[in-house]
Design a protein around this motif. Sequence first.
Motif, short mmCIF file in Angstrom:
data_model
loop_
_atom_site.label_atom_id
_atom_site.label_comp_id
_atom_site.label_asym_id
_atom_site.label_seq_id
_atom_site.Cartn_x
_atom_site.Cartn_y
_atom_site.Cartn_z
N MET A 1 -29.10 39.50 85.07
CA MET A 1 -29.83 38.88 83.95
C MET A 1 -30.09 37.40 84.24
O MET A 1 -29.16 36.65 84.54
N ARG A 2 -31.34 37.02 84.22
CA ARG A 2 -31.68 35.61 84.46
C ARG A 2 -31.54 34.85 83.15
O ARG A 2 -31.61 35.43 82.05
N LEU A 4 -33.69 33.00 81.86
CA LEU A 4 -34.95 33.12 81.14
C LEU A 4 -34.89 34.29 80.16
O LEU A 4 -35.31 34.18 79.01
N THR A 5 -34.34 35.40 80.61
CA THR A 5 -34.24 36.57 79.75
C THR A 5 -33.30 36.30 78.58
O THR A 5 -33.58 36.64 77.44
N ASN A 7 -32.83 33.81 77.03
CA ASN A 7 -33.46 32.95 76.01
C ASN A 7 -34.10 33.76 74.89
O ASN A 7 -34.35 33.24 73.80
N TYR A 8 -34.39 35.03 75.14
CA TYR A 8 -35.09 35.85 74.15
C TYR A 8 -34.20 36.85 73.44
O TYR A 8 -34.60 37.42 72.43
N LEU A 48 -40.10 28.41 75.34
CA LEU A 48 -38.66 28.57 75.38
C LEU A 48 -37.97 27.83 74.24
O LEU A 48 -38.49 26.84 73.73
N PHE A 93 -34.99 31.02 86.80
CA PHE A 93 -35.34 32.21 87.57
C PHE A 93 -34.35 32.62 88.65
O PHE A 93 -34.37 33.77 89.09
#
Lengths: 127, 577
Positions: A1-2, A4-5, A7-8, A48, A93
Motif C-alpha cells: 500500500m502506497r 497515496l492510497t 490518503n483516500y 490530496l 509513490f
Amino acid sequence: MRLLTHNYLISNVKGTKDGYPLRIEPSEVTVEESPFDQDLVTRILPKLDYAAVKAALSQVVDKVEPKPAEIPESLPDGEIDSPTLEALYHVLFNIHVIEGNLVCPDTGRQFPIKQGIPNMILHEDEI
Amino acid sequence: MASSLQLQGSNNNNNKDERYLVLVEFAYIHLNFQLAELESILDMYGIKLGSSSSSSSSSDCVVIPLPGQQQQQSKPSSQKRRPYVILSFKSKDAARLSAKQKSQEKWDFATTTTTTTKVDVKNAGIVDILSRCALVKSILELWGRGCSIEDCAANTKHWTTDTKIGRSIFQKVAADASQSWKLTIHTLGTKYSREEQENMRQKFSYLGFQGPVRMKEPDNEYVLIREVEMDGKASPLHAVLSAGGGETKSGPENNDDDKFPALGVYFGRKLGGTSKKGRGGLEQYNLKHRVYLGPTSMDAELSFVMTSFGQVQKGSIVFDPFVGTGSILLSCALRGAYCIGSDIDIRVLKGRSQDENIWKNFDQFNLNRPEIVRTDNSIYHRHFRSHRPLYDAIICDPPYGIRAGARKTGSRLETPRQILDEHRHDHIAQTKPYPVSDVMSDLLDVAARTLVMNGRLVYVIPSFKDFNIETDLPRHPCLQLVHSCYQPLSAELGRRIVAMKKVEEYDESRRDNYLTSIWVNGKESAEKCANLRDKILEAAKQKPGYEEKAAIRREKRKAHKHAKKEAKRRSKVDIAS
C-alpha cells in the motif's frame, strides 16, 4: 500500500463518526524506486489531504530505509520547485507498507494490510 | 455492383483533390472495433473524425469511402467490414503528419506504448498517432485508388501530375535521385506469377522513380495493394461459382484474377507498419505467456483496445474496480498509466502461490506494481473518502455471473450476528449475491463521481442478440456514450465493449434520481444481462445432442474423481510402507 492510497481510505463501519485519516501501524515497509513523473505528482497534489500525508509519513518513517528527503510543512501556493516535487513523489509513490494495520481513529477497528494489500472489507454486522 | 471510381473533379483542380490522404490497414481481427479505436486515439490528439457527408474541404480529418463503398454507411452492420480506412486531411497538415524518424517506421507495439511516450499534440506525426492503435497494421500515404489496377494507376497519375500537393510530394521523394526505393505488391493471400506481378508494376512505371532500387531498408517503400474479399478467417474468399455450376477458370496468365475479384486497389508510400509479420510484438502479451492467469483473464488485443477507448497514456490514473488477475490493468500499465485495482475476492488477489500472483505478471514485464486494495465497489463511498474527481479512466470487466459470480458484502439475514471483538481480526466477511443490474448501476455511479471531466469509463457487458443499444445499455446523465462495439462469441451470445465519457459534474443532491434512471426500461432490460448462466444453459439444452454430450461429461467427471481418489489412496499406502 502506497501512502497515496492511504490518503483516500476511510473507515465507515456502522456508527463511526469520523473514520479519517486511518492510523498506520506498520510492521514491514519497503522502498521501491520508480521513475519520477513530474506531471503526475503536480496533478495529484491539489487532490490530496496534505495533513494526512504528513501524518502517514510520520507513522511509517521509522521503518523506511533509506530515510526519505524532507517534505514541506504545508503545500506552498503557486509553483513548487523540482527537488520538492521529487521528495513528494518519493513519499507518495515509492514507500510501500507491506504488512501492518490501518486503525480507525474513532472506533479503533483494525483493517489488516497483508502482502501490500489493505483489506477494507466490512463485516456483515458493520454495514 | 462494381463500378469504376468516379473521380471527383478530375478535370478541374478543385479543393476536393487537394487533401492529404492516408490509407490505414488494420489487422484482420476485431473488425467491429477498428474504427472506434481509431476515433478514440485520434481524439487524444485533438483530431475529430468527420464523416464524408460534411464539407470535406473544411474538416481537419474525414473518413472517405473505399472504392466500391457507398457514400454513407447507413447500416454499417449490413455491409461487410473491410480492414481499411481512408483518412483525408488538409494538405497544409501533410508535412507535419508525414514527418517521422527512420526508427519509427517499423513499430513494435511494445515499445511505442511504454512509459516513455507522452502525447505530443502539436508535433505528432501520423505514425506517432496511429501506432498507438492495437489493431492498426500499416499506414500508407495514399497516392491513388480505384476498383481495378487500371483505375488506380490513372488516379495515381492524376494526383501526381494535376494536384499541387501530389506534385510537391512527388518532387520530394520520387524525383530525388538520392532516395532509394522499392515497390512491394500485396495481394492478400491470392497468388500471382512473377510475370503477372511485373505487369502490375509496369502500370506504375510512368512514375519514373529517379533513385536506385534497394530491397533492404530503402528510403521509400511504395506499396500496391490488391484488396479482395476475405472470409471470416482472414483468407481470401472464393468468388461465387458461375451460373453454369462449374468453377471459374483461372486466367491464362495463371493468376487468381477471376477467382478473387478485386474489391479495391491502392497505391501509396508506406509511412510505417508493425515490425513483425504478425502483430507488431503484440504476441509477447498473449495470455499463454503470462505467469498468472484466471478464468476471467481478458485477451491481449481486446485489453489494449479497451485502453485505447479509455485514452490511457503515460501518467493516466486508471482504476479497475473488478481487477481479478489484473489483465486489464497490465495493458494500462504498459501504456504508462498509474494503476489502482480493487476486488472483493481475496483469492484472485492473493494468487495461487508466491510465484503465481497478480504482482508476477507486472514483474514479468518490468512494470511498477499497481496499487491493489480489497474493497467492495457496491459501497465505494464507504471505503474511500469523498474526493475530487481523481481517475482519468475506469476500465473493467465486471462480473456478470457466467464464469465469476458477483458478490457484495453483507449477510442474507435481516439482523446479522454480532462478531465478538476477539474474533474480529480473523473473521472472514460474509458476502451475498450482487445482481448484475446493481453491479452496473453502482459502476456508472462511481464513474460519474470519480472520473475527471472528459475521463472515460470502459467496460465489457455480455449480451444476447436481442440487445438494443438505445434502450438496454445503462445510462447516467453525467456520462455520454462514445462507443458501443459488439464482439460475437457464438450465434446467440456476444460481448459488447462500451466506452462512456464524463460530460457533467456529479451533483450529490441528485443521487437518488441518478440511480433510478440508469435502466431506461427498468428491470426488464437489466434482466437481459442478468442470469446469463441460466439463459446459456437453456439455450444449450435446446440444441440437438445435448443430452448425450451432458452424459459424456458426467462420465468424465466421475472417472476423474475416481482417479484422484485412487492416486491419493496409493500415495498414502506408499507413505505408510
